[in-house]
Each structure stands twice: as C-alpha cells, then as structure tokens.
Design a protein around this motif. Sequence first.
Motif, short mmCIF file in Angstrom:
data_model
loop_
_atom_site.label_atom_id
_atom_site.label_comp_id
_atom_site.label_asym_id
_atom_site.label_seq_id
_atom_site.Cartn_x
_atom_site.Cartn_y
_atom_site.Cartn_z
N UNK A 43 0.85 -1.19 0.00
CA UNK A 43 0.00 0.00 0.00
C UNK A 43 0.89 1.25 0.00
N UNK A 44 0.52 2.24 -0.79
CA UNK A 44 1.27 3.51 -0.80
C UNK A 44 0.28 4.67 -0.67
N UNK A 45 0.60 5.61 0.21
CA UNK A 45 -0.20 6.83 0.37
C UNK A 45 0.76 7.99 0.66
N UNK A 46 0.27 9.24 0.56
CA UNK A 46 1.14 10.38 0.89
C UNK A 46 1.45 10.44 2.40
N UNK A 47 2.62 11.00 2.72
CA UNK A 47 2.97 11.23 4.13
C UNK A 47 2.39 12.58 4.53
N UNK A 48 1.13 12.56 4.96
CA UNK A 48 0.49 13.80 5.40
C UNK A 48 1.07 14.24 6.75
N UNK A 49 0.55 15.35 7.24
CA UNK A 49 1.14 15.98 8.42
C UNK A 49 1.25 15.05 9.62
N UNK A 50 0.24 14.21 9.84
CA UNK A 50 0.27 13.30 11.00
C UNK A 50 1.45 12.33 10.91
N UNK A 51 1.83 11.94 9.69
CA UNK A 51 2.95 11.02 9.50
C UNK A 51 4.26 11.76 9.73
N UNK A 52 4.39 12.94 9.15
CA UNK A 52 5.60 13.75 9.31
C UNK A 52 5.85 14.10 10.77
N UNK A 53 4.75 14.28 11.52
CA UNK A 53 4.88 14.68 12.93
C UNK A 53 5.34 13.53 13.82
N UNK A 54 5.32 12.31 13.28
CA UNK A 54 5.74 11.16 14.06
C UNK A 54 4.56 10.30 14.47
N UNK A 55 4.24 9.31 13.65
CA UNK A 55 3.11 8.44 13.91
C UNK A 55 3.63 7.14 14.52
N UNK A 56 3.00 6.63 15.58
CA UNK A 56 3.50 5.41 16.24
C UNK A 56 3.68 4.26 15.26
N UNK A 57 4.86 3.64 15.27
CA UNK A 57 5.12 2.48 14.43
C UNK A 57 5.55 2.79 13.01
N UNK A 58 5.59 4.09 12.65
CA UNK A 58 6.02 4.50 11.31
C UNK A 58 7.48 4.94 11.37
N UNK A 59 8.32 4.36 10.52
CA UNK A 59 9.75 4.68 10.54
C UNK A 59 10.22 5.13 9.15
N UNK A 60 11.24 6.00 9.11
CA UNK A 60 11.75 6.43 7.80
C UNK A 60 12.60 5.35 7.14
N UNK A 61 12.49 5.23 5.82
CA UNK A 61 13.39 4.37 5.06
C UNK A 61 14.67 5.15 4.76
N UNK A 62 15.81 4.47 4.71
CA UNK A 62 17.05 5.18 4.39
C UNK A 62 17.05 5.68 2.94
N UNK A 63 17.79 6.77 2.72
CA UNK A 63 17.91 7.30 1.36
C UNK A 63 16.66 8.04 0.93
N UNK A 64 16.62 8.40 -0.35
CA UNK A 64 15.45 9.09 -0.89
C UNK A 64 15.20 8.64 -2.31
N UNK A 65 13.97 8.84 -2.74
CA UNK A 65 13.59 8.56 -4.12
C UNK A 65 13.88 9.79 -4.97
N UNK A 66 14.35 9.58 -6.19
CA UNK A 66 14.45 10.68 -7.13
C UNK A 66 13.29 10.54 -8.11
N UNK A 67 12.39 11.51 -8.07
CA UNK A 67 11.14 11.42 -8.84
C UNK A 67 11.25 12.30 -10.08
#
Length: 481
Positions: A43-67
Amino acid sequence: MSEKYKILFLSAEVSPFAKTGGLGDVGGSLPKALHELGHDVRVVMPAFQKIEAGYPGVTPMPGSLMVPTGTGQLPAGVFQSTLPKSDVPIYFIAEGNLFNRSQLYGYNDDAYRFAFFSRAALELTVALDWKPDIVHAHDWHTAPALAWLSTAGQGYEAFRGIATVFTIHNLAHQGKTSWHIFDYMGLQTHALAEEGYNEVNFMARGIYHATMVNTVSPTYAQEIMTPAGGAGMDALLRHRHYDVHGILNGLDYEEWDPAADGRLASHYDAENLANRIHNRRALQARANLPQRDNIPLIAMVSRLDWQKGLDITGHVIHLLMNGLSGDAQFIVLGTGDPAYEEMFARLAGYHPEKMTAFLSYDANFAPLIYAGSDMFLMPSLFEPCGLGQLIAMRYGSVPVVRATGGLADTVQDSETGFLFNDYNADAFWNALQRAIYVYNVDKPRWQTIQQNGMMTDFSWQRSATGYHQLYEWAIARTLQG
C-alpha cells in the motif's frame, strides 16, 4: 483460488493513518483481506502531516527517491509501516512542501501534489525491486499513475505489461487542472471529450486509461452510466461498459462487533438481543431524553451534506416529532453544511423532550447510537456504497433508506430494512411509517428483521474475492495486448 498476484495499492487515504470518508476505510481494510487470500499487497499513500509529525510504528526508510518531473528530478522521502493487526506493508511518500499541510485536500495545487505522489509511488516499486502484476488506483488522486503508465511508462521495461484497476469511490470529485500538468508529468497524449479546452480531468483519465474500472456497488455502477448519475462521465463509462463492474465495499468486522465493542454500554449478538436495552438507555441518558423503552428511537449519523438527502429530511422529522406516527424519539450526530446544522438545531429546540442534535462528529459515540437506536435513516440522493446502513444492520438498528447505489444493494425491503424509491419527503415518510408500524404492532417480526440484518455477510472477505476476479480479468486483458 490458485493465482497469487503482486498488487500495488494506491490511495490518498488509508485508515487509521488518514481518513475523511469511505475511501479511507477501504484503504485500511481491503488490502488485509486480499493478503489473507494469499496476494502480495503493498500500500502507498502520501505522508500527510500526521505522519511527518511522528506516527507510532512508522519509521523512515534510508535514502530518498528521485522522482522524474518535467522540471527535473525531485527528491522524496519514504516512511514505512504495516497496516494495523497485519503484516501488509504500507509506504508513505514524503515531500514536506506538498503533503505536510493541515488538510488532506482543498489546495490550488492538489493536481500537482497527487501527480507527484502517483509518479513517486511507481518509482518506489523500482527502488524496492518489486514489479507489480496489478496497479490498483483509487479515485482521481491516483489516476495520474494510470495515465503515465499507459503512455510514457510503456517506454520502460520496469513499467511494461502491468495491468491496472481504477476504483471510483466518488465520481463527483474529478481532479480538474490545466494541460500543463502533462508537461510536469513528462507525458504526451490527446484530449478527451470530457475535458474542456486546455483542461485535464483526472477522473476521466482514470476511467479512460485503466484496464478495468469498478465502483463500490453494483447499482452505483449502473447509475453512473446515466446522465443523471454520471457527473459528466456517463458517455465515457458507457463506451467502456464491458469493463465497468460493481463490487460492494465490506465492513471491518473486528472494528464493528456488537459482541465485543468497548464503546458500548452492553454487549450482545443476534442470538441475544435482550442486552440491547442497556445501550438504548445509555443513549437516552447521554442525549438527555426520557428513559422510555417501548417507543421507536430513531437515529441518523451522517455528514450533513446535500448528497445525504437532508433536503427531504427536515419535513419528515417535523412530522415525526409532532406525533403523526405516534410517540417517538430522534437523535442525530453529524456536522457539515451550516444550513442543515441550523435545521436540526431548530427542530431539537422545538422538541427538547423528544429530540437531541449532536452537531459534531464523535467516532467513539457513534457506535452507541447504532447499538441503542431502533431505526437508522439514510435518505441519500445518491450513495456509491454507504457504510452507515451496514453498521446499523450489524448492530441491530433497522435501516430506512432510499433505494439508490449501495443502499439498494444491501438493504432488502421488509427483510433487513425498509426502502423507498422516489426522492421526496412523502416517499421517505411512508417508508418510515411502515417501519414504525411493524415496530409497534409486530415485535416478533421486528426482531426477525433485526436478526436478518445482523446475520447478513458484509465482510471484506467477500469483497476481496470479487476484486481477485477483477484482477484476473485485467491481467488476461493485458496479456492479450
């Protein structure tokens, strides 16, 4: 069910991470049911504000995508987690300028925000070294992925030969923007008849480019092919009618279970309806209404919006509160259009002993309304699927609904609820009177109607089987070229 597929599931909303309506419920539930059938769902969705603010159990993946975009490559971050109570992976596309905002939608650059998200979600599959068999896109926000896949994407091996399914949840929201969006997305194509001069309509693009199209009930799939229900898309949908299907949404039976719901005053099931009385009394107490056991307690839980049939509701509640069908109580929970909020506030002010209007939304209070009411009203002008009537039936509140969309597909007249056809207050009032008559004079039959509704299968497992069939058709069509 032999074939197992790799499914990329794209949605702007996925409950509990982001939700404004039924789209979020589908995003949070259907992937889990598909996973239980053996499919590899991501599943893929945008990282809205609640995710950016730190949502329990959500972790950043290393690196970044070049779009890739028409103005060069832009970096995007990716967060990851799993859907609750499952091991279905979910990824969040992060771009602070685009998604880290107070609302999910409603901005002038929404088309660019979701075009970027759609393109980034496809690039993520390359980064994961995981090529999907199916891209399943939901509503206009993810249609840019289908437009790009079927045009520019065909020039890349990583994106060739992927079948696509486009699910319409609300045809009225269409994602219109200027033709410049295609420069931004790096694709060339032709205009559609549904698009005005220099205009791109992403709802039309999703319908046009997808291998298969579906909506969230069989009746709504027919209604959207008519001028009255097609929101300007009916000719395009009729052109593709062989590929347009209707699959009912399901209900999350873990979240909505009267035998275990911690938000209720008392638990019960279809075999033990006696305990419902405790929820009724708790609801009356919360609403400051007299504790009367043997008069119909009627409820609405709704977004207060014209689509929900509120134009024909005020007169019906006026008749009900004035005793034209005997003594009754009414409770409404919802927020929305100020005109409808004022309508309910005034009616409640005239009848304080019979009616309470909770003009807010309280997700923890709603289950008590379903569990404590006798009847549940949904007089919708149109309703792609509807969740309220499914929850009401699950909790033993008998729905009184207009026979449109998913309401017509899920409520059986005089068996699990009461239906009316014409969109006017007289037809609505007659259906409500029929329900009240049975409630007042034939308690055994009333109990049978309650139990019929409670025992009907609206689980996501049934819906997932329908989607599996749709995926098979889409893949077969793609293989045929």
